[in-house]
Design a protein around this motif. Sequence first.
Motif, PDB file in Angstrom:
ATOM      1  N   ARG A 158     -14.081  17.151   4.572  1.00  0.00           N
ATOM      2  CA  ARG A 158     -13.338  18.364   4.956  1.00  0.00           C
ATOM      3  C   ARG A 158     -12.203  18.640   3.979  1.00  0.00           C
ATOM      4  O   ARG A 158     -11.880  19.785   3.686  1.00  0.00           O
ATOM      5  CB  ARG A 158     -12.753  18.224   6.372  1.00  0.00           C
ATOM      6  N   SER A 159     -11.576  17.583   3.491  1.00  0.00           N
ATOM      7  CA  SER A 159     -10.434  17.742   2.593  1.00  0.00           C
ATOM      8  C   SER A 159     -10.856  18.153   1.194  1.00  0.00           C
ATOM      9  O   SER A 159     -10.038  18.608   0.402  1.00  0.00           O
ATOM     10  CB  SER A 159      -9.635  16.434   2.523  1.00  0.00           C
ATOM     11  N   GLY A 160     -12.129  17.971   0.874  1.00  0.00           N
ATOM     12  CA  GLY A 160     -12.606  18.313  -0.459  1.00  0.00           C
ATOM     13  C   GLY A 160     -12.633  17.105  -1.370  1.00  0.00           C
ATOM     14  O   GLY A 160     -11.906  16.122  -1.173  1.00  0.00           O
ATOM     15  N   ALA A 161     -13.478  17.167  -2.374  1.00  0.00           N
ATOM     16  CA  ALA A 161     -13.618  16.061  -3.314  1.00  0.00           C
ATOM     17  C   ALA A 161     -12.528  16.115  -4.372  1.00  0.00           C
ATOM     18  O   ALA A 161     -12.045  17.186  -4.741  1.00  0.00           O
ATOM     19  CB  ALA A 161     -14.988  16.116  -3.984  1.00  0.00           C
ATOM     20  N   LEU A 162     -12.143  14.948  -4.830  1.00  0.00           N
ATOM     21  CA  LEU A 162     -11.247  14.889  -5.976  1.00  0.00           C
ATOM     22  C   LEU A 162     -12.031  15.271  -7.223  1.00  0.00           C
ATOM     23  O   LEU A 162     -13.195  14.875  -7.371  1.00  0.00           O
ATOM     24  CB  LEU A 162     -10.677  13.478  -6.135  1.00  0.00           C
ATOM     25  N   PRO A 163     -11.436  16.002  -8.139  1.00  0.00           N
ATOM     26  CA  PRO A 163     -12.167  16.417  -9.346  1.00  0.00           C
ATOM     27  C   PRO A 163     -12.436  15.258 -10.301  1.00  0.00           C
ATOM     28  O   PRO A 163     -13.316  15.344 -11.154  1.00  0.00           O
ATOM     29  CB  PRO A 163     -11.237  17.451  -9.980  1.00  0.00           C
ATOM     30  N   ALA A 164     -11.660  14.191 -10.191  1.00  0.00           N
ATOM     31  CA  ALA A 164     -11.839  13.035 -11.079  1.00  0.00           C
ATOM     32  C   ALA A 164     -11.356  11.788 -10.349  1.00  0.00           C
ATOM     33  O   ALA A 164     -10.610  11.861  -9.364  1.00  0.00           O
ATOM     34  CB  ALA A 164     -11.052  13.226 -12.374  1.00  0.00           C
ATOM     35  N   LYS A 165     -11.759  10.652 -10.851  1.00  0.00           N
ATOM     36  CA  LYS A 165     -11.366   9.377 -10.261  1.00  0.00           C
ATOM     37  C   LYS A 165      -9.866   9.165 -10.424  1.00  0.00           C
ATOM     38  O   LYS A 165      -9.274   9.548 -11.431  1.00  0.00           O
ATOM     39  CB  LYS A 165     -12.130   8.243 -10.936  1.00  0.00           C
ATOM     40  N   LEU A 166      -9.253   8.542  -9.408  1.00  0.00           N
ATOM     41  CA  LEU A 166      -7.835   8.193  -9.477  1.00  0.00           C
ATOM     42  C   LEU A 166      -7.702   6.688  -9.679  1.00  0.00           C
ATOM     43  O   LEU A 166      -8.306   5.902  -8.943  1.00  0.00           O
ATOM     44  CB  LEU A 166      -7.114   8.599  -8.188  1.00  0.00           C
ATOM     45  N   ASN A 167      -6.916   6.293 -10.658  1.00  0.00           N
ATOM     46  CA  ASN A 167      -6.659   4.868 -10.921  1.00  0.00           C
ATOM     47  C   ASN A 167      -5.271   4.509 -10.403  1.00  0.00           C
ATOM     48  O   ASN A 167      -4.279   5.136 -10.788  1.00  0.00           O
ATOM     49  CB  ASN A 167      -6.750   4.578 -12.423  1.00  0.00           C
ATOM     50  N   LEU A 168      -5.202   3.517  -9.521  1.00  0.00           N
ATOM     51  CA  LEU A 168      -3.924   3.090  -8.956  1.00  0.00           C
ATOM     52  C   LEU A 168      -3.112   2.341 -10.006  1.00  0.00           C
ATOM     53  O   LEU A 168      -3.549   1.324 -10.542  1.00  0.00           O
ATOM     54  CB  LEU A 168      -4.159   2.194  -7.734  1.00  0.00           C
ATOM     55  N   GLU A 169      -1.919   2.856 -10.310  1.00  0.00           N
ATOM     56  CA  GLU A 169      -1.057   2.248 -11.317  1.00  0.00           C
ATOM     57  C   GLU A 169       0.065   1.415 -10.705  1.00  0.00           C
ATOM     58  O   GLU A 169       0.488   0.411 -11.266  1.00  0.00           O
ATOM     59  CB  GLU A 169      -0.442   3.350 -12.201  1.00  0.00           C
ATOM     60  N   GLU A 170       0.553   1.848  -9.548  1.00  0.00           N
ATOM     61  CA  GLU A 170       1.682   1.138  -8.936  1.00  0.00           C
ATOM     62  C   GLU A 170       1.656   1.348  -7.429  1.00  0.00           C
ATOM     63  O   GLU A 170       1.277   2.413  -6.946  1.00  0.00           O
ATOM     64  CB  GLU A 170       3.007   1.651  -9.516  1.00  0.00           C
ATOM     65  N   GLN A 171       2.059   0.317  -6.711  1.00  0.00           N
ATOM     66  CA  GLN A 171       2.108   0.398  -5.246  1.00  0.00           C
ATOM     67  C   GLN A 171       3.352  -0.325  -4.755  1.00  0.00           C
ATOM     68  O   GLN A 171       3.652  -1.439  -5.184  1.00  0.00           O
ATOM     69  CB  GLN A 171       0.852  -0.246  -4.645  1.00  0.00           C
ATOM     70  N   ARG A 172       4.080   0.340  -3.856  1.00  0.00           N
ATOM     71  CA  ARG A 172       5.256  -0.293  -3.254  1.00  0.00           C
ATOM     72  C   ARG A 172       5.275   0.019  -1.769  1.00  0.00           C
ATOM     73  O   ARG A 172       4.858   1.097  -1.346  1.00  0.00           O
ATOM     74  CB  ARG A 172       6.557   0.214  -3.885  1.00  0.00           C
ATOM     75  N   THR A 173       5.753  -0.919  -1.001  1.00  0.00           N
ATOM     76  CA  THR A 173       5.925  -0.701   0.432  1.00  0.00           C
ATOM     77  C   THR A 173       7.386  -0.937   0.778  1.00  0.00           C
ATOM     78  O   THR A 173       7.937  -1.997   0.459  1.00  0.00           O
ATOM     79  CB  THR A 173       5.041  -1.646   1.261  1.00  0.00           C
ATOM     80  N   VAL A 174       7.999   0.053   1.400  1.00  0.00           N
ATOM     81  CA  VAL A 174       9.386  -0.077   1.865  1.00  0.00           C
ATOM     82  C   VAL A 174       9.329  -0.410   3.341  1.00  0.00           C
ATOM     83  O   VAL A 174       8.790   0.359   4.146  1.00  0.00           O
ATOM     84  CB  VAL A 174      10.184   1.224   1.642  1.00  0.00           C
ATOM     85  N   GLY A 175       9.849  -1.583   3.715  1.00  0.00           N
ATOM     86  CA  GLY A 175       9.800  -2.014   5.109  1.00  0.00           C
ATOM     87  C   GLY A 175      10.720  -1.205   5.990  1.00  0.00           C
ATOM     88  O   GLY A 175      11.713  -0.621   5.540  1.00  0.00           O
ATOM     89  N   ALA A 176      10.398  -1.183   7.289  1.00  0.00           N
ATOM     90  CA  ALA A 176      11.217  -0.441   8.255  1.00  0.00           C
ATOM     91  C   ALA A 176      12.637  -1.001   8.319  1.00  0.00           C
ATOM     92  O   ALA A 176      13.601  -0.263   8.526  1.00  0.00           O
ATOM     93  CB  ALA A 176      10.563  -0.485   9.628  1.00  0.00           C
ATOM     94  N   GLU A 177      12.775  -2.332   8.135  1.00  0.00           N
ATOM     95  CA  GLU A 177      14.106  -2.930   8.188  1.00  0.00           C
ATOM     96  C   GLU A 177      14.966  -2.454   7.032  1.00  0.00           C
ATOM     97  O   GLU A 177      16.155  -2.176   7.191  1.00  0.00           O
ATOM     98  CB  GLU A 177      13.992  -4.452   8.172  1.00  0.00           C
TER      99      GLU A 177
END
Length: 532
Positions: A342-361
């Motif tokens: 429903r959201s539609g296809a991405l036109p190209a592949k996405l490569n994950l470069e960075e990931q961070r999680t900020v905790g609730a605390e």
Amino acid sequence: MLTLSRWKVTAVILSVIFGIVFTLPNLLPQKTLDALPGWVPHQKLNLGLDLQGGSYLLYEVDTDALRAERLTNMVEDVRTTLRNDQIEFGELGEAGGIVRVRITDPGKVDQAVSLLRRSIGGPLAGAIGGRDTNISNKGDGRLELSFVPEAAKADAAKAVDQSIETIRRRVDAMGTKEPTITRQGVNRIVIQAAGESDPARLQAVIGQTAKLTFQMVDETVTPEDMAAGRIPPGVMVIPSAEAGRPPIPVAKRALVTGEDLVDANQTFDQNGAAAVGFRFGGSGARKFGDATTRNVGKRFAIVLDNKYISDPRINQPLPGGSGIITGNFTPESAAELALLLRSGALPAKLNLEEQRTVGAELGADAVRAGTISLAIGAAAMFVFIILAYGLFGTFAAIALFVNVLLIVGIMSMTQATLTFPGIAGLILTLAVAVDANVLIYERMRDEAAAGRSPMSAADTGYRRALVSIMDANITSVISALIMFSMGAGPVKGFAWTLLIGVFTSLFTAILITQVLIGWWFKAAKPKKLPIA
């Protein structure tokens, strides 16, 4: 200037009511808020990633893969175009970003060049000839096709813009409020999803290309042919999305693509197994109906991201443009696939470069720090303005309090996201509001020292200080608009809060203090200004 006009009094009263009503939900427990009538505002401030925790992802759009796909499509377009016009050719292939083909009949070379120039590629503004493809005759029947340099930049920009919109639809469908999705550099995308503490779930939805195609199975190619690598032109071998099933040969050119889908939803097949229902609209339904009519009795593959989900046989035409996709689905995976389609296809592949999680605390610590800094800043300003200007300083402090109510109320009503830099913007707007009152009161002192009566000094002070106040605030508005339009993330949050604060500060510093001072003059009839 100090006349108590009815509209001024009404505006002040309504602004105070507005500020209280729309700020109050932020101070009430959720249980109490849910128990209030529906007509009472329930919107709370949306806290940003740095204030409530969440996920930060940095993706890079694989523009090289997009380029390779476009070159593959060009090869198939050349093959189809020449075959349809019965122009014999050979040595068709792509290498180094150039598609090469040799026309075997020398008398049809010019015809082939003219035909390909009309059929291959598309319009591109700013390119030589107005097309994104260059076709050149190298002699001896050899033609070369390549994309013009401008096409690569246009494709990359379009892919990033389309990816941002697709990601936004996907994240919104997950129920994440106010995701911040922005471009970084040429081909990178930053996603900040406040409140989304599961980055793996976010990656599963964002990172999948979800490119759906319907491609005919080539049943002339045997398993032995595939094992020996005897694959005819225009055919490719794709693996199954389900482990244990063999790969199948399919036509490279798709019959219909997911771009024509208008709806997809989780459903069940006749055996009660989870499936994905789909529906094409308009031209997509016609293409799907025509393709199934022409190929009754043949198999076609339902392909998702270059892996086939199922390869059913077409038993009868499907003119309605709808059907179901079966496979080894659970209700959850079927619902997730339906969301992606429903959201539609991405036109190209996405490569994950960075990931961070900020905790609730950490977010809670930031909220506490922001609240404390805001309280200290406000208290310091209240003390200064009251000590410096006595009763009129108290009126300014009241106006400052109303100013905070209005800012929080407007941000709650518009569901704007408050970030830690936004709190800095809020503190800055309070300082700007105090600055406006300082200008007004100092001008009053000067007018009183020049021999004017208290009422005349107050009135002239407002009128003459107004020009300086407007000049200062107009420059602040221009700066905030520039930061908001060109900045991203924290910069945009700071600019938005500052922009709201400038307008509310002007209103409260000028109108509210003016009404309060007007009431005081009417009641006290002073012989001397309390700030002189």
